[in-house]
Scaffold this active site. Structure first.
Site, PDB file in Angstrom:
ATOM      1  N   GLU A  25       0.827  -1.224   0.000  1.00 12.83           N
ATOM      2  CA  GLU A  25       0.000   0.000   0.000  1.00 12.83           C
ATOM      3  C   GLU A  25       0.856   1.267   0.000  1.00 12.83           C
ATOM      4  O   GLU A  25       2.062   1.214   0.252  1.00 12.83           O
ATOM      5  CB  GLU A  25      -0.940   0.002   1.206  1.00 12.83           C
ATOM      6  N   ASP A 138     -16.601   5.667  14.244  1.00 13.51           N
ATOM      7  CA  ASP A 138     -15.405   5.555  13.411  1.00 13.51           C
ATOM      8  C   ASP A 138     -14.910   4.108  13.329  1.00 13.51           C
ATOM      9  O   ASP A 138     -14.272   3.596  14.246  1.00 13.51           O
ATOM     10  CB  ASP A 138     -14.298   6.475  13.942  1.00 13.51           C
ATOM     11  N   ALA A 141     -12.853   1.528   6.942  1.00  9.16           N
ATOM     12  CA  ALA A 141     -13.391   0.825   5.772  1.00  9.16           C
ATOM     13  C   ALA A 141     -12.596  -0.446   5.475  1.00  9.16           C
ATOM     14  O   ALA A 141     -13.060  -1.321   4.736  1.00  9.16           O
ATOM     15  CB  ALA A 141     -13.371   1.747   4.553  1.00  9.16           C
ATOM     16  N   LYS A 159      -3.659  -1.754  14.419  1.00  4.12           N
ATOM     17  CA  LYS A 159      -2.881  -0.766  15.167  1.00  4.12           C
ATOM     18  C   LYS A 159      -3.415  -0.626  16.584  1.00  4.12           C
ATOM     19  O   LYS A 159      -4.617  -0.581  16.813  1.00  4.12           O
ATOM     20  CB  LYS A 159      -2.916   0.569  14.442  1.00  4.12           C
TER      21      LYS A 159
HETATM   22  N1  PSU Z   1      -0.487   0.583   8.729  1.00  2.00           N
HETATM   23  C1  PSU Z   1       0.614   1.312   9.026  1.00  2.00           C
HETATM   24  N2  PSU Z   1       0.582   2.652   8.776  1.00  2.00           N
HETATM   25  C2  PSU Z   1      -0.499   3.245   8.151  1.00  2.00           C
HETATM   26  C3  PSU Z   1      -1.650   2.461   7.846  1.00  2.00           C
HETATM   27  C4  PSU Z   1      -1.577   1.137   8.153  1.00  2.00           C
HETATM   28  O1  PSU Z   1       1.605   0.774   9.543  1.00  2.00           O
HETATM   29  O2  PSU Z   1      -0.458   4.439   7.884  1.00  2.00           O
HETATM   30  C5  PSU Z   1      -2.854   3.065   7.125  1.00  2.00           C
HETATM   31  C6  PSU Z   1      -3.468   1.997   6.219  1.00  2.00           C
HETATM   32  O3  PSU Z   1      -3.458   2.494   4.911  1.00  2.00           O
HETATM   33  C7  PSU Z   1      -4.862   1.801   6.735  1.00  2.00           C
HETATM   34  C8  PSU Z   1      -5.160   3.158   7.245  1.00  2.00           C
HETATM   35  O4  PSU Z   1      -5.736   1.355   5.755  1.00  2.00           O
HETATM   36  O5  PSU Z   1      -3.948   3.507   7.923  1.00  2.00           O
HETATM   37  C9  PSU Z   1      -6.387   3.184   8.131  1.00  2.00           C
HETATM   38  O6  PSU Z   1      -6.935   4.463   8.121  1.00  2.00           O
HETATM   39  P1  PSU Z   1      -8.407   4.701   8.708  1.00  2.00           P
HETATM   40  O7  PSU Z   1      -8.296   4.386  10.171  1.00  2.00           O
HETATM   41  O8  PSU Z   1      -8.699   6.148   8.450  1.00  2.00           O
HETATM   42  O9  PSU Z   1      -9.325   3.781   7.978  1.00  2.00           O
HETATM   43 MN    MN Z   2     -11.977   6.241  10.149  1.00  2.00          MN
END
Ligand code: PSU
Ligand code: MN
Length: 307
Positions: A25, A138, A141, A159
């Site tokens: 990604e 929150d 997705a 995370k």
């Molecule tokens: N894992 C990491 N660093 C990141 C992410 C994942 O080590 O920055 C990113 C991924 O792209 C994941 C996103 O899909 O964070 C999630 O964002 P949100 O909580 O807004 O869905």
């Molecule tokens: Mn979000």
């Protein structure tokens, strides 16, 4: 469909000759790590994938085109430009139609990987149910994507900034297998432990590949989450990192940071609070996932060729 997609030469050649390919990604590059660590890590991760027998395909949207496999220049651009959006499923049609630049999250990367017939995807940690989601709604997705898009995702758990028990509940409801790679515990990104169990443990990449193929052979839609804990020597102390996370969440709340800005804000804040220790851990866990993901891609490729 193909009119939206542009393959790098390396990836095109690999797909045409049915070699194992691993998707990577770009949100982690543009919004997850600072420069120059982001670009250095992206390059190192690609090298690790190659060394372990697969071809890396870093995915991003550049000038409204889905790029599968980035050049060094494009990686540098994704890591330095301030005008890169963060694209999840809902953003994809808009950034393509408008010809914009965007980094792809886990959800968008899964969609693009699937369009390109790439079956294995390596990331750091997936998004999930945020703490306090009962108030904010929150929920990343990424979780819905795992429920419906046929890509195996290798990560170091979700995370630790998230509500991990609720994240696992959500995945259970939507039928996503959560597999521990040589572990019975669901890892928490910066730490090997979370106090939560995974459904099943796999012993090695062969078993992991077998689970993935069996799911799709059964006609079951969606992904498989393969959770691979951070190597012991890079893991952070659980109490230490939890303190930093709580402080970062408090700060985000105070400043009213919400929506897609939240995860990047928390990651950066935690990096500052831990004087870069969280970043070092993040880099090492991604590299470790690349090693495992490439090996799973090789095995899965073999299984499909035998079938
Ligand atoms: N894992 C990491 N660093 C990141 C992410 C994942 O080590 O920055 C990113 C991924 O792209 C994941 C996103 O899909 O964070 C999630 O964002 P949100 O909580 O807004 O869905
Ligand atoms: Mn979000």
């Amino acid at each position: 469909m193909q009119k939206f997609i542009e393959f790098s030469r390396e990836v095109k050649e690999a797909l045409d000759s049915k070699k194992p390919v691993v998707a990577l990604e770009s949100t982690i590059i543009s919004h997850g790590m600072p420069y120059p660590e982001n670009v250095e890590t992206a390059k190192a991760v690609e090298e690790i994938v190659r060394k372990n027998g697969a071809v890396p395909a870093t995915i991003a949207i550049i000038d409204g085109r889905i790029k599968i496999g980035l050049t060094e220049k494009e990686l540098e651009f994704m890591g330095t430009s301030k005008e890169i959006l963060k694209a999840s499923r809902r953003d994809l049609p808009v950034v393509l139609a408008k010809g914009l630049n965007a980094a792809t999250t886990v959800s968008a990367t899964m969609i693009c990987a699937s369009l390109a017939s790439i079956k294995v995807f390596v990331t750091g940690g997936i998004g999930g149910v945020h703490r306090g989601a009962e108030e904010t709604f929150d929920i990343s997705a990424d979780l819905q994507e795992l429920a419906k898009t046929d890509v195996a995702v290798v990560c170091a758990g979700a995370k630790a900034i998230l509500d991990l028990p609720r994240t696992l509940e959500y995945l259970e409801t939507f039928g996503v297998p959560v597999i521990g790679f040589k572990t019975e515990e669901f890892p928490a990104f910066y730490t090997r432990e979370s106090g939560l169990k995974v459904d099943y443990m796999v012993e090695d990449e062969v078993e992991a590949a077998r689970v993935v193929k069996t799911k799709w052979d059964l006609g079951l839609k969606g992904g498989v989450l393969i959770a691979n804990p951070i190597p012991e020597e890079y893991a952070l102390d659980r109490i230490y990192i939890e303190k930093a996370i709580e402080e970062a969440i408090f700060e985000a709340d105070k400043r009213g940071i919400r929506g897609k800005a939240l995860t990047p804000f928390l990651l950066e804040k935690i990096k500052d609070l831990t004087e870069g220790k969280s970043l070092k851990a993040n880099i090492e866990l991604v590299k470790n996932n690349a090693r495992v993901g490439a090996k799973i891609a090789v095995q899965l490729n073999k299984l499909y060729k035998e079938a």
